[in-house]
Design an enzyme around this catalytic site. Sequence first.
Site, PDB file in Angstrom:
ATOM      1  N   GLU A 193      -5.925  -5.082  10.430  1.00 57.00           N
ATOM      2  CA  GLU A 193      -4.898  -4.072  10.701  1.00 57.00           C
ATOM      3  C   GLU A 193      -5.220  -3.351  12.013  1.00 57.00           C
ATOM      4  OE1 GLU A 193      -2.761  -2.788   6.852  1.00 57.00           O
ATOM      5  OE2 GLU A 193      -4.467  -1.482   7.115  1.00 57.00           O
TER       6      GLU A 193
ATOM      7  N   GLU B  43      -6.937   4.888   7.974  1.00 61.03           N
ATOM      8  CA  GLU B  43      -6.618   6.299   7.684  1.00 61.03           C
ATOM      9  C   GLU B  43      -7.812   6.980   7.022  1.00 61.03           C
ATOM     10  OE1 GLU B  43      -2.938   5.646   5.590  1.00 61.03           O
ATOM     11  OE2 GLU B  43      -1.992   5.047   7.464  1.00 61.03           O
TER      12      GLU B  43
ATOM     13  N   SER C 188       2.921  -2.283  10.393  1.00 58.38           N
ATOM     14  CA  SER C 188       4.358  -2.355  10.682  1.00 58.38           C
ATOM     15  C   SER C 188       5.002  -3.675  10.256  1.00 58.38           C
ATOM     16  CB  SER C 188       4.620  -2.068  12.169  1.00 58.38           C
ATOM     17  OG  SER C 188       4.264  -0.733  12.470  1.00 58.38           O
TER      18      SER C 188
ATOM     19  N   LYS D 118       0.212   4.288  -0.272  1.00 60.32           N
ATOM     20  CA  LYS D 118      -0.390   5.494   0.333  1.00 60.32           C
ATOM     21  C   LYS D 118      -0.102   6.702  -0.561  1.00 60.32           C
ATOM     22  CE  LYS D 118      -0.161   3.276   4.792  1.00 60.32           C
ATOM     23  NZ  LYS D 118      -0.136   3.382   6.223  1.00 60.32           N
TER      24      LYS D 118
ATOM     25  N   GLY E 279       2.637  -1.347   4.302  1.00 64.37           N
ATOM     26  CA  GLY E 279       2.648   0.085   4.002  1.00 64.37           C
ATOM     27  C   GLY E 279       4.060   0.593   3.805  1.00 64.37           C
TER      28      GLY E 279
ATOM     29  N   GLY F 105       2.114   1.945  10.986  1.00 58.56           N
ATOM     30  CA  GLY F 105       3.155   2.979  10.922  1.00 58.56           C
ATOM     31  C   GLY F 105       3.831   3.271  12.254  1.00 58.56           C
TER      32      GLY F 105
ATOM     33  N   HIS G  38      -9.665   1.397   4.924  1.00 54.91           N
ATOM     34  CA  HIS G  38      -8.405   1.616   5.648  1.00 54.91           C
ATOM     35  C   HIS G  38      -8.647   2.584   6.812  1.00 54.91           C
ATOM     36  CE1 HIS G  38      -4.303   2.646   6.607  1.00 54.91           C
ATOM     37  NE2 HIS G  38      -3.923   1.591   5.907  1.00 54.91           N
TER      38      HIS G  38
ATOM     39  N   ASN H  12       0.881  -1.177   0.000  1.00 54.77           N
ATOM     40  CA  ASN H  12       0.000   0.000   0.000  1.00 54.77           C
ATOM     41  C   ASN H  12       0.916   1.224   0.000  1.00 54.77           C
ATOM     42  OD1 ASN H  12      -1.807   2.037   0.484  1.00 54.77           O
ATOM     43  ND2 ASN H  12      -2.342   1.378   2.570  1.00 54.77           N
TER      44      ASN H  12
END
Length: 247
Positions: A164, A94, A210, A10, A231, A170, A92, A8
């Site tokens: 996730e 985010e 992560s 991003k 990610g 992250g 997601h 991903n």
Amino acid sequence: MKKYIIGNLKMNLLPKDTQDYCNILKENANSKCTVGVALPFTSLGLGHVALHDSKILLGAQNLHYEDGGSFTGEVSSEMLKQSGCAFCIVGHSERRQKFGETNAFINKKIKSLLKKGIKVILCIGESLGENQNGKTKQVLSKQLFECLEGLYENELKSIIIAYEPIWAIGSGKTPQAKQVERAVNNIRSVIKTAYSENAGEKIAVLYGGSVTKENVKSFLLVKGINGALVGGASKDALAFSELVNLV
Ligand code: PGA
């Protein structure tokens, strides 16, 4: 059991770097698992051209569920299809947290993708607070029930669930294998309850949050896990290829 490694990107890959990124991946990622990369919208056309002669799947990170019309700034599932997307990430954290996306909204996006034959990677996961308060199972169940509302069992073959935990994304923090296994069991049991034993066994479940070259194997060894959504560690094409090749 089929294995997947999905990157991903991003909001990271520039159009000028897209061809190189894809070429490096094509030349270096040679694992037998299914590899995909979810690129920013502005890289999809370039990615499509670069990857068309490879097995690497092209994906998007978002869409709008409407087919077209007055939705300034939005992109439809048909647009993704014509840009060569084989899959799209939805749900997601985010997008849930920074753009206020709800399960009902995500559900509409899933239906729109399925209509166009685009595979769905549905992200679900709990916050740190929910995790610490023992609410993980409840949160995952609600997200699954509401996001999959109205879908038929035969449509599940086009859906991959990515577990996730929000606190792992992250952050460099990762859950223990035991915790991931418990979450995967919860996910599969919700699908069993809502659909059938077979559907719960068959649905693909990825871990994300992560994931690195150092820890990817430990997640893939968790019972019931089909792969990883990556990610930060997918930003560098060569390093990501090395990660893929560990699978
Ligand atoms: P991360 O992101 O690997 O950088 O934690 C994962 C994701 O957001 O899907």
